[in-house]
Design an enzyme around this catalytic site. Structure first.
Site, short mmCIF file in Angstrom:
data_model
loop_
_atom_site.label_atom_id
_atom_site.label_comp_id
_atom_site.label_asym_id
_atom_site.label_seq_id
_atom_site.Cartn_x
_atom_site.Cartn_y
_atom_site.Cartn_z
N HIS A 179 -2.83 6.26 4.66
CA HIS A 179 -1.38 6.30 4.88
C HIS A 179 -0.85 7.67 4.42
O HIS A 179 -1.24 8.16 3.35
CB HIS A 179 -0.67 5.23 4.05
N CYS A 209 0.81 -1.22 0.00
CA CYS A 209 0.00 0.00 0.00
C CYS A 209 0.85 1.27 0.00
O CYS A 209 0.53 2.23 -0.71
CB CYS A 209 -0.95 0.00 1.18
N1 LIG Z 1 -4.92 -3.49 4.33
C1 LIG Z 1 -4.12 -2.91 3.44
O1 LIG Z 1 -3.95 -1.69 3.40
C2 LIG Z 1 -3.42 -3.75 2.46
C3 LIG Z 1 -2.78 -3.13 1.41
C4 LIG Z 1 -2.11 -3.88 0.47
C5 LIG Z 1 -2.12 -5.23 0.60
N2 LIG Z 1 -2.76 -5.85 1.63
C6 LIG Z 1 -2.73 -7.30 1.70
O2 LIG Z 1 -4.04 -7.82 1.50
C7 LIG Z 1 -4.19 -9.02 2.24
C8 LIG Z 1 -5.42 -8.96 3.14
O3 LIG Z 1 -5.35 -7.84 3.98
P1 LIG Z 1 -6.59 -7.38 4.89
O4 LIG Z 1 -6.15 -6.11 5.49
O5 LIG Z 1 -7.87 -7.43 4.12
O6 LIG Z 1 -6.64 -8.56 6.00
P2 LIG Z 1 -7.86 -9.01 6.95
O7 LIG Z 1 -8.79 -7.89 7.18
O8 LIG Z 1 -7.21 -9.66 8.11
O9 LIG Z 1 -8.64 -10.13 6.07
C9 LIG Z 1 -8.06 -11.36 5.73
C10 LIG Z 1 -8.98 -12.10 4.78
O10 LIG Z 1 -8.33 -13.32 4.36
C11 LIG Z 1 -9.23 -14.41 4.54
N3 LIG Z 1 -8.52 -15.66 4.80
C12 LIG Z 1 -7.62 -15.91 5.77
N4 LIG Z 1 -7.21 -17.21 5.70
C13 LIG Z 1 -7.87 -17.77 4.66
C14 LIG Z 1 -7.88 -19.07 4.08
N5 LIG Z 1 -7.12 -20.06 4.56
N6 LIG Z 1 -8.68 -19.28 3.01
C15 LIG Z 1 -9.46 -18.29 2.51
N7 LIG Z 1 -9.49 -17.04 3.02
C16 LIG Z 1 -8.70 -16.79 4.09
C17 LIG Z 1 -10.06 -14.01 5.75
O11 LIG Z 1 -11.23 -14.80 5.79
P3 LIG Z 1 -11.93 -15.18 7.20
O12 LIG Z 1 -12.72 -13.98 7.60
O13 LIG Z 1 -12.77 -16.36 6.83
O14 LIG Z 1 -10.83 -15.51 8.15
C18 LIG Z 1 -10.31 -12.53 5.42
O15 LIG Z 1 -11.35 -12.43 4.46
C19 LIG Z 1 -2.87 -9.21 2.97
O16 LIG Z 1 -2.04 -10.03 2.16
C20 LIG Z 1 -2.29 -7.84 3.05
O17 LIG Z 1 -0.90 -7.84 3.15
C21 LIG Z 1 -3.42 -5.14 2.55
#
Ligand SMILES: NC(=O)c1ccc[n+]([C@@H]2O[C@H](COP(=O)([O-])OP(=O)(O)OC[C@H]3O[C@@H](n4cnc5c(N)ncnc54)[C@H](OP(=O)(O)O)[C@@H]3O)[C@@H](O)[C@H]2O)c1
Length: 339
Positions: A241, A129
């Site tokens: 950010h 990000c």
């Molecule tokens: N947040 C940001 O600003 C940002 C920016 C760039 C990239 N990212 C990347 O995007 C990704 C997600 O970030 P987030 O902030 O959305 O995280 P989050 O809010 O913690 O959400 C994680 C998601 O992944 C799912 N998940 C976890 N384990 C799984 C599995 N075994 N099979 C299928 N689904 C699974 C979860 O489902 P459940 O609810 O069922 O557990 C949930 O929907 C990460 O790789 C992060 O590094 C985030």
């Protein structure tokens, strides 16, 4: 033509935003499927005026799905993205799992959409990000005066660390106000009423992996000759950010010329009045698509230097919006079948 889309991680911060962005931008979708872990099966996520029932990634067959927007972390991406791509569905992954893979394009559409023409693995990576918003602002300046070196300090919101991290800031803030004990679980130190100069793991060099990602991802997306050094800091902000950036150029550049180039650049909005409140803060950029640039000024300590302040919604330009923009490029450039 309409496309079948799967959103993996649909219950997460980024996944929910992806669903919003698909609706807002009227993406040509014949069907959108919400996928998450088995523990979320049957729960509902908002999609436009309705809801989608969440299904399990583990039991979903991707063979008639065109695009998979994936935001479920690196481990899930490593395990699933190659299998999904092998089923003929292009994966746009938000994790760091494939970003530095030479056979996977790392794309910010305003900067290097042309990289999408070479995706031999059927996987496209979305940058970190902090990198995404940075390169959107650096690109027009690089075109104008060739960037040599960038020094960036970030002020990153807790939503960048997922849902649980947002809950932790909320709980800690409340605990401080009602004089309850403050519980530290997700972050290495208390984040409420504090700042933490540590995001992701430490490397032998003394930098953190988040800082390293900004260096190498900027080089892969924009120019391998750009030297970048970063200090990444978590701040008690829910969404958005911010980055304080010092840039050194090969050629002379004035603040006025930089401001004009940024005003003309896609995805950038310049808000730069030299008066009280004449700049953008994270609170105002939450929910917005643009990368905002403020505080553009000459750096008098180097020959050709500028300093600026860059703010964007990390869940949108830093993740969900960028991923949907990549999907739009794949559709517009007719690259889905080729992949
Ligand atoms: N947040 C940001 O600003 C940002 C920016 C760039 C990239 N990212 C990347 O995007 C990704 C997600 O970030 P987030 O902030 O959305 O995280 P989050 O809010 O913690 O959400 C994680 C998601 O992944 C799912 N998940 C976890 N384990 C799984 C599995 N075994 N099979 C299928 N689904 C699974 C979860 O489902 P459940 O609810 O069922 O557990 C949930 O929907 C990460 O790789 C992060 O590094 C985030």
């Amino acid at each position: 033509m309409a496309y079948k889309i799967a959103v993996v991680g649909a219950t997460g911060n980024v996944g929910r935003e992806m669903l919003n962005v698909l609706v807002e931008r009227q993406f040509p979708a014949s069907e959108v499927v919400a996928l998450a872990s088995t523990s979320s099966v049957g729960t509902e996520v908002s999609f436009g005026d309705g809801v989608l029932k969440v299904r399990a990634l583990d039991y979903y067959d991707f063979k008639d799905t065109d695009i998979c927007l994936m935001s479920a972390g690196g481990a899930v991406a490593k395990q699933w993205a190659p299998k999904i791509a092998a089923a003929g569905c292009v994966v746009i992954d938000n994790s760091s799992a494939f970003r530095m893979d030479r056979q996977v394009p790392l794309v910010v559409p305003e900067v290097n959409a042309e990289a999408l023409s070479d995706m031999p693995k059927g996987i496209v990576a979305n940058p970190n990000c902090s990198t995404a918003q940075l390169v959107v602002a650096l690109k027009p300046l690089h075109d104008l005066a060739t960037i040599k070196r960038v020094v960036v300090s970030t002020y990153q919101s807790v939503s960048g660390a997922g849902r649980e991290a947002m809950d932790e800031l909320f709980r800690q803030t409340r605990a401080v106000f009602v004089a309850d004990p403050v519980e530290v679980v997700k972050f290495p130190k208390q984040i409420a009423f504090n700042v933490i100069p540590h995001i992701d793991t430490f490397l032998d060099s003394g930098f953190t992996k988040e800082e390293w990602k900004m260096m190498v991802e900027t080089q892969k997306i924009l120019d391998p000759d750009i030297q970048l050094t970063a200090t990444c800091v978590r701040v008690p902000v829910f969404v958005g950010h911010s980055e304080a950036v010092a840039i050194e150029f090969e050629k002379p550049i004035t603040a006025e010329a930089a401001r004009a180039a940024l005003r003309a650049a896609p995805g950038v909005l310049v808000v730069d009045k030299r008066e009280d409140g004449g700049y953008v803060t994270p609170m105002e950029c939450a929910g917005e698509d643009a990368t905002y640039v403020s505080r553009i000024r000459k750096d008098p300590t180097v020959e050709n230097g500028l300093m600026l302040w860059i703010v964007a919604d990390n869940l949108r330009k830093g993740a969900a919006l960028n991923a949907v923009q990549i999907a739009e490029c794949l559709v517009n450039r007719k690259l889905l079948r080729a992949a």
